[in-house]
Structures are given as C-alpha cells and as structure tokens.
Design an enzyme around this catalytic site. Structure first.
Site, PDB file in Angstrom:
ATOM      1  N   ASP A  17     -25.029 -12.185 -29.371  1.00  0.00           N
ATOM      2  CA  ASP A  17     -24.701 -12.842 -30.638  1.00  0.00           C
ATOM      3  C   ASP A  17     -23.780 -11.970 -31.484  1.00  0.00           C
ATOM      4  OD1 ASP A  17     -26.695 -10.984 -31.112  1.00  0.00           O
ATOM      5  OD2 ASP A  17     -28.131 -12.418 -31.943  1.00  0.00           O
TER       6      ASP A  17
ATOM      7  N   HIS B 204     -37.268  -8.296 -32.284  1.00  0.00           N
ATOM      8  CA  HIS B 204     -37.876  -8.523 -33.608  1.00  0.00           C
ATOM      9  C   HIS B 204     -39.409  -8.515 -33.561  1.00  0.00           C
ATOM     10  CE1 HIS B 204     -33.977  -9.421 -35.274  1.00  0.00           C
ATOM     11  NE2 HIS B 204     -33.807 -10.511 -34.548  1.00  0.00           N
TER      12      HIS B 204
END
Ligand code: ZN
Length: 308
Positions: free
Chosen positions: A247, A126
C-alpha cells in the site's frame, strides 16, 4: 541461493467479504501474477507453509486472546475491531498466515542464502498483544522475530516495515526486547496515528520514519535506507524480516505514497546486499497491506524477483 514463495491455502479462508479492502482477491492476484510470469515462477521454490501453534503465538500474544480468536471463529465469526472481522475460517487462516512466516524462518536459519516471500493474510503489523486491530489478527512478523530468537538461537533480529501505515502492533510486540530492532516508515499523519520519530521505544530500539504523502519516491527510499543504517550501527542482525506492505505504492486506495515497483526492486536488492554482509543473506519477507490488487501483484512480483 534459494528463494521460496510460501503460502497456505487456508489463508483464503479468512472471509471479510468483497466490500472489505482486505479481501481474498488480494492473494489470488499475487498467485495469478506469479503463474503468468514463467521465468519468475520457474526460479522460485513453491512451499506450503504450516500452521503456527497456540504456544508459538504466545511468543507475542496473550493466551486468552489467542483462545478467543479460535472461539469466535468456531462460533461462526464476528467483529473483532471496528474494521477487523473474523469468519469461520479465520482461525485457520490466521494461524496459517503466522505459520508460513515461521516456515520461512526455519528455512532461512537452516540453509545459507535462503530467502522467502510469504504471501499471507490476514496481515499482521497492527495486531496487539491481546486484541485485533486494522485488519490484523496476529503479529505474523513479530511472532517470527521472537521465534528466530527462541527456536533458532538468533541473537539479533532486524525488522524493516515499508507498509504505508505505522507497524504499531509490531512495535508493541517487540519493543521490550532489545535483541529486536524495528524500522517502520509510514505516512504521517495517517492511520493508526502512532509512529512519531520521537517514539524510540523503552530501549531506543525503534526507528520510526514518519513521512508526508505525495513526495518524490526517492525521498521515501532514502529515508528508509538511512533508518536501516542507523538501526544497524553496532548491531549486526542474524536475520532480516521485512513487513512488505504494497500500500506504499502509488495509486493505493489506503495510502498516499508514490513508490513504483522499481523502487521496491531497489529497496529489496539493497537490503539483500546488506543481509549478505550481515547474515549469509537470510531474509524473510511477509505480505502486509496493498489494496489495489493489480498494483499489489506488480509490487510483489518485483519484490520476489529482487530477492533472488
Ligand atoms: Zn498498510
């Protein structure tokens, strides 16, 4: 064939606090699981990575931002973004995290059939050119992609990101360079809100695969593999980089995908098989997310085993 487990003790120095989902226990869960799996432990080479230099980070980041991370860390830390903190050790951790992936690229480009898993934190996908975002300080995999091109003469790099969140930072850091193809599969709609299928980047070198939560695992596997096939039509990569976010496993507190460790095994094995055809089996994988430590560890062990 040679598979390495690459990490750096400084990755544990990024102190976010135990109430933060991206805490140091994530890496400890992975190293504990590897130690407890004697067969796997004995079959992989343990490698201590290096620190990335500021000029290496500048392959993808603004120099003033890099300096600011160092300054904030040396001043005792602080808040970098709504959910991203820096501590005194974060500069050392973040440069080690990026550096481990560069060590893995060096290794992959210097010997055939060399693959690595980099157990690093903070994660990277990110992070933007001049700011931290979403637990990420530097774009570990994006920096490594540019490094493979500039330091090793690679001509084409493929990045595959199966973290449950869109790799918006990676896309931003690589989309201007058509020598890098980026495939990201992610939950949609979900954090960070980017990654529409229609967003192909300025050179049509981005393959975003937004997927609903809660589908059968095979749907995710098939969608990602179809996108990898599309991204490698008339494009034979010299190295494959994986943003391995665990995740995307069922049960993660920050995602709604349904993958199991055996799905990670299948994805990894088929990517390795493709890499053997494309580029002498050169694969570098780096940890991104994964916030249920036991699941993260199970996924990482499955992934490392399948890299062999
Ligand atoms: Zn994630």
């Amino acid at each position: 064939m040679s598979v390495a487990f690459i990490s750096h003790s400084d990755c544990g120095r990024h102190d976010t606090g135990w109430n933060h989902p991206e805490h140091v226990g994530r890496l400890r869960a992975i190293t504990r699981a590897l130690r407890n799996n004697t067969e796997l432990f004995d079959s992989v080479e343990q490698v201590e990575g290096r620190h990335a230099t500021a000029s290496e980070l500048e392959l993808a980041h603004d120099a003033r931002y890099i300096a600011s991370v160092e300054q904030i860390s040396s001043a005792g830390g602080g808040q970098l973004d709504a959910d991203t903190v820096a501590s005194t050790g974060s500069w050392a951790a973040a440069t080690a995290g990026a550096g481990c992936v560069l060590t893995a690229v060096d290794r992959a480009m210097q010997q055939p059939d060399a693959r690595s898993f980099c157990a690093v934190r903070p994660p990277g996908h990110h992070a933007l050119r001049s700011r931290a975002m979403g637990f990420c300080l530097f774009g570990n995999v994006a920096v490594a992609a540019h490094y493979a091109l500039s330091a090793h003469g690679a001509e084409r790099v493929l990045i595959v990101d199966w973290d449950v969140h869109h790799g918006n930072g990676t896309q931003a850091l690589v989309e201007e360079n058509p020598a890098i193809h980026f495939v990201s599969m992610h939950q949609w709609p979900w954090y960070p809100g980017t990654g529409a299928a229609t967003d192909r980047g300025p050179h049509n070198t981005i393959w975003n695969v937004p997927m609903s939560a809660g589908l059968a695992a095979a749907r995710y596997v098939d969608a990602l593999e179809s996108a990898v096939d599309a991204a490698t039509t008339d494009f034979v990569p010299d190295i494959v980089l994986i943003s391995a976010g665990f995740d995307s496993l069922a049960g993660d507190p920050l995602g709604g995908f349904t993958l199991e460790p055996e799905d990670i095994v299948g994805l990894t094995q088929r990517l390795v098989a493709r890499a053997k055809v494309w580029c002498a089996g050169r694969v570098v994988s780096a940890l991104e997310g994964g916030y249920a430590p036991d699941r993260l560890a199970d996924g990482a062990m499955a992934h490392i085993g399948a890299l062999r």
